[in-house]
Scaffold this motif. Structure first.
Motif, PDB file in Angstrom:
ATOM      1  N   GLY A  32       0.398  -1.003  -0.182  1.00 27.35           N
ATOM      2  CA  GLY A  32      -0.300   0.035   0.100  1.00 27.35           C
ATOM      3  C   GLY A  32       0.671   1.005   0.141  1.00 27.35           C
ATOM      4  N   LEU A  33       1.979   1.316   0.088  1.00 23.73           N
ATOM      5  CA  LEU A  33       2.693   2.787  -0.578  1.00 23.73           C
ATOM      6  C   LEU A  33       3.216   2.541  -1.818  1.00 23.73           C
ATOM      7  CD1 LEU A  33       4.345   4.688   1.358  1.00 23.73           C
ATOM      8  CD2 LEU A  33       6.728   2.890   1.636  1.00 23.73           C
ATOM      9  N   GLU A  34       3.075   3.680  -2.557  1.00 26.74           N
ATOM     10  CA  GLU A  34       3.043   4.241  -3.508  1.00 26.74           C
ATOM     11  C   GLU A  34       4.413   4.862  -3.642  1.00 26.74           C
ATOM     12  OE1 GLU A  34       1.379   3.859  -6.006  1.00 26.74           O
ATOM     13  OE2 GLU A  34      -0.519   3.666  -4.921  1.00 26.74           O
ATOM     14  N   ARG A  35       5.352   4.616  -4.540  1.00 27.00           N
ATOM     15  CA  ARG A  35       6.783   5.231  -4.839  1.00 27.00           C
ATOM     16  C   ARG A  35       7.728   4.449  -4.163  1.00 27.00           C
ATOM     17  NH1 ARG A  35       3.293   9.666  -6.199  1.00 27.00           N
ATOM     18  NH2 ARG A  35       3.643  10.468  -4.421  1.00 27.00           N
ATOM     19  N   ALA A  36       7.662   3.157  -3.943  1.00 28.42           N
ATOM     20  CA  ALA A  36       8.249   2.863  -2.578  1.00 28.42           C
ATOM     21  C   ALA A  36      10.158   2.399  -3.114  1.00 28.42           C
ATOM     22  CB  ALA A  36       8.314   1.683  -1.786  1.00 28.42           C
ATOM     23  N   CYS A  37      10.339   3.075  -3.898  1.00 29.85           N
ATOM     24  CA  CYS A  37      11.401   2.655  -4.259  1.00 29.85           C
ATOM     25  C   CYS A  37      12.502   4.562  -4.995  1.00 29.85           C
ATOM     26  CB  CYS A  37      12.065   2.373  -6.222  1.00 29.85           C
ATOM     27  SG  CYS A  37      11.437   0.871  -5.660  1.00 29.85           S
ATOM     28  N   GLU A  38      11.965   5.247  -4.354  1.00 27.77           N
ATOM     29  CA  GLU A  38      12.243   6.731  -4.649  1.00 27.77           C
ATOM     30  C   GLU A  38      13.651   7.065  -3.872  1.00 27.77           C
ATOM     31  OE1 GLU A  38      10.364  11.737  -3.598  1.00 27.77           O
ATOM     32  OE2 GLU A  38       9.048   9.873  -4.640  1.00 27.77           O
ATOM     33  N   GLY A  39      14.412   7.298  -4.244  1.00 28.69           N
ATOM     34  CA  GLY A  39      16.034   7.711  -3.593  1.00 28.69           C
ATOM     35  C   GLY A  39      16.874   5.986  -3.600  1.00 28.69           C
ATOM     36  N   MET A  40      16.411   5.217  -4.071  1.00 27.40           N
ATOM     37  CA  MET A  40      17.196   4.292  -3.892  1.00 27.40           C
ATOM     38  C   MET A  40      17.761   4.139  -5.094  1.00 27.40           C
ATOM     39  SD  MET A  40      14.479   1.373  -2.746  1.00 27.40           S
ATOM     40  CE  MET A  40      15.859  -0.211  -3.105  1.00 27.40           C
ATOM     41  N   GLN A  41      18.926   3.405  -5.397  1.00 28.92           N
ATOM     42  CA  GLN A  41      20.301   3.344  -6.173  1.00 28.92           C
ATOM     43  C   GLN A  41      20.054   2.299  -6.467  1.00 28.92           C
ATOM     44  OE1 GLN A  41      21.524   6.148  -8.272  1.00 28.92           O
ATOM     45  NE2 GLN A  41      20.318   7.620  -6.469  1.00 28.92           N
ATOM     46  N   PHE A  42      19.310   1.832  -7.833  1.00 25.92           N
ATOM     47  CA  PHE A  42      19.734   0.107  -8.609  1.00 25.92           C
ATOM     48  C   PHE A  42      20.810  -0.272  -8.966  1.00 25.92           C
ATOM     49  CE2 PHE A  42      15.339   0.671  -7.335  1.00 25.92           C
ATOM     50  CZ  PHE A  42      14.212  -0.965  -7.372  1.00 25.92           C
ATOM     51  N   GLY A  43      21.502   0.490  -9.535  1.00 26.98           N
ATOM     52  CA  GLY A  43      23.175  -0.138 -10.080  1.00 26.98           C
ATOM     53  C   GLY A  43      23.642  -0.867  -9.793  1.00 26.98           C
ATOM     54  N   GLY A  44      23.978  -1.843 -10.298  1.00 26.10           N
ATOM     55  CA  GLY A  44      24.938  -2.943  -9.897  1.00 26.10           C
ATOM     56  C   GLY A  44      24.452  -3.776  -8.640  1.00 26.10           C
ATOM     57  N   CYS A 186      36.004  -4.875 -16.935  1.00 27.41           N
ATOM     58  CA  CYS A 186      36.219  -4.067 -17.928  1.00 27.41           C
ATOM     59  C   CYS A 186      35.181  -3.423 -17.388  1.00 27.41           C
ATOM     60  CB  CYS A 186      35.911  -4.552 -19.696  1.00 27.41           C
ATOM     61  SG  CYS A 186      37.785  -6.045 -19.972  1.00 27.41           S
ATOM     62  N   ALA A 187      35.462  -1.849 -17.795  1.00 26.32           N
ATOM     63  CA  ALA A 187      33.563  -0.840 -17.436  1.00 26.32           C
ATOM     64  C   ALA A 187      33.898  -0.212 -18.259  1.00 26.32           C
ATOM     65  CB  ALA A 187      34.418   0.101 -15.635  1.00 26.32           C
ATOM     66  N   VAL A 188      31.765  -0.019 -18.554  1.00 27.40           N
ATOM     67  CA  VAL A 188      31.660   0.573 -19.639  1.00 27.40           C
ATOM     68  C   VAL A 188      31.365   1.768 -19.308  1.00 27.40           C
ATOM     69  CG1 VAL A 188      29.664  -0.515 -20.148  1.00 27.40           C
ATOM     70  CG2 VAL A 188      30.233   1.159 -21.925  1.00 27.40           C
ATOM     71  N   ALA A 189      31.223   3.532 -19.747  1.00 25.36           N
ATOM     72  CA  ALA A 189      31.318   4.311 -19.450  1.00 25.36           C
ATOM     73  C   ALA A 189      29.143   4.174 -19.663  1.00 25.36           C
ATOM     74  CB  ALA A 189      31.625   5.925 -19.121  1.00 25.36           C
ATOM     75  N   THR A 190      28.564   3.937 -19.479  1.00 28.34           N
ATOM     76  CA  THR A 190      27.349   3.489 -20.488  1.00 28.34           C
ATOM     77  C   THR A 190      25.945   3.622 -19.343  1.00 28.34           C
ATOM     78  OG1 THR A 190      27.037   1.445 -20.842  1.00 28.34           O
ATOM     79  CG2 THR A 190      27.971   3.418 -22.767  1.00 28.34           C
ATOM     80  N   GLY A 191      27.002   4.006 -18.540  1.00 32.84           N
ATOM     81  CA  GLY A 191      25.435   3.427 -16.665  1.00 32.84           C
ATOM     82  C   GLY A 191      25.799   4.680 -16.011  1.00 32.84           C
ATOM     83  N   SER A 192      25.191   3.867 -14.884  1.00 31.88           N
ATOM     84  CA  SER A 192      24.999   4.787 -13.638  1.00 31.88           C
ATOM     85  C   SER A 192      26.239   5.622 -12.848  1.00 31.88           C
ATOM     86  CB  SER A 192      24.223   3.932 -12.504  1.00 31.88           C
ATOM     87  OG  SER A 192      24.951   2.990 -11.656  1.00 31.88           O
ATOM     88  N   ASP A 193      27.482   4.856 -13.701  1.00 30.19           N
ATOM     89  CA  ASP A 193      28.673   5.215 -12.757  1.00 30.19           C
ATOM     90  C   ASP A 193      29.502   5.849 -13.982  1.00 30.19           C
ATOM     91  OD1 ASP A 193      27.478   3.895 -10.401  1.00 30.19           O
ATOM     92  OD2 ASP A 193      29.177   2.682 -10.604  1.00 30.19           O
ATOM     93  N   PRO A 194      30.177   7.343 -12.845  1.00 28.14           N
ATOM     94  CA  PRO A 194      30.852   7.888 -14.269  1.00 28.14           C
ATOM     95  C   PRO A 194      31.484   7.748 -14.408  1.00 28.14           C
ATOM     96  CG  PRO A 194      30.083   9.105 -12.339  1.00 28.14           C
ATOM     97  CD  PRO A 194      29.681   8.126 -12.138  1.00 28.14           C
ATOM     98  N   PRO A 195      32.450   7.947 -15.657  1.00 23.26           N
ATOM     99  CA  PRO A 195      34.027   7.845 -15.445  1.00 23.26           C
ATOM    100  C   PRO A 195      34.690   7.273 -14.975  1.00 23.26           C
ATOM    101  CG  PRO A 195      33.554   8.238 -17.941  1.00 23.26           C
ATOM    102  CD  PRO A 195      32.364   8.680 -16.455  1.00 23.26           C
ATOM    103  N   GLU A 196      34.965   8.427 -14.415  1.00 27.50           N
ATOM    104  CA  GLU A 196      36.362   8.488 -13.145  1.00 27.50           C
ATOM    105  C   GLU A 196      35.926   7.462 -11.860  1.00 27.50           C
ATOM    106  OE1 GLU A 196      32.734  11.686 -13.091  1.00 27.50           O
ATOM    107  OE2 GLU A 196      33.816  10.741 -14.158  1.00 27.50           O
ATOM    108  N   ALA A 197      34.663   7.688 -11.190  1.00 28.52           N
ATOM    109  CA  ALA A 197      34.094   5.628 -10.712  1.00 28.52           C
ATOM    110  C   ALA A 197      34.685   4.935 -11.085  1.00 28.52           C
ATOM    111  CB  ALA A 197      32.186   6.623 -10.427  1.00 28.52           C
TER     112      ALA A 197
END
Length: 221
Positions: A32-44, A186-197
């Motif tokens: 019964g809770l809407e938008r429960a994932c707000e603020g969560m990071q899903f990447g990885g 091998c990292a590819v900078a096409t997702g949630s983390d920027p190249p420097e990370a």
């Protein structure tokens, strides 16, 4: 044999937030809770770990085994609907790079993803990429990313003697899992983390179009 293990979301494709919407819909239906994932990071992260994170954040406790299983069953149904409505975006150079690798002898292609197996298969099928992959490690194997990568490697060894394992992903979690398993990161900078990370990976690509040249430089033509 060289085993390549590819992450899915942010590495091969963008699912246009279908997983997040499906998580939100299931949690709303069950609790019964809407938008429960707000603020969560899903990447990885893995699907089971995300469910526990969501339960802890909104209910103050991790999910029980029964709740996690029920959530995943409902999630997969909703994910199929979200994918059917919104589709996926195959990222630049991905289809060409997979075809290039698949055409070369001595290379085995697999998946290493936090998606449970059915969710991974649904996304890859929508992208038209599923036929490239002979094996995988999934969130349904383990909530811990290093463990699912290890499972994928073990499955690869059932196919052939492995000369090298290369993990390709878009987050720091992919890099850490590769390191834990003694694989090339091998990292590819096409997702949630920027190249420097991602700079602590063995190599960082700005897009998948750079992988064939890197492979040729490392292993020869």
């Amino acid at each position: 044999m060289i085993l390549y293990l590819f992450d899915i979301d942010g590495t091969l494709l963008h699912a246009r937030r279908s997983g997040r919407r499906a998580f939100d819909a299931v949690f709303a239906a069950h609790h019964g809770l809407e938008r429960a994932c707000e603020g969560m990071q899903f990447g990885g992260k893995t699907d089971p770990a995300l469910i526990d994170e969501l339960f802890v954040a909104r209910l103050g406790r991790p999910a029980t085994d029964a709740e996690r299983a029920a959530f995943l069953d409902a999630y997969l149904l909703r994910l199929d609907a979200e994918l059917a409505q919104g589709g996926v975006e195959v990222l630049g150079g991905v289809a060409e790079t997979l075809a290039w690798l698949a055409a070369r002898p001595g290379i085995l292609l697999g998946i290493a993803t936090g998606n449970v197996r059915a969710g991974a298969d649904a996304k890859l099928a929508m992208a038209g990429l599923g036929a490239y992959f002979a094996l995988g490690g999934y969130g349904s194997d383990s909530a811990l990313r290093a463990e699912l990568v290890a499972r994928a490697i073990a499955r690869g060894r059932q196919h052939a003697d492995l000369r090298e394992v290369i993990v390709v992903g878009d987050t720091i979690h992919d890099i850490s899992a590769a390191r834990a398993c003694g694989a090339v990161a091998c990292a590819v900078a096409t997702g949630s983390d920027p190249p420097e990370a991602l700079a602590h990976a063995d190599v960082v690509f700005l897009s998948m179009t750079e992988l064939p040249a890197w492979h040729t430089a490392r292993f020869g033509g």
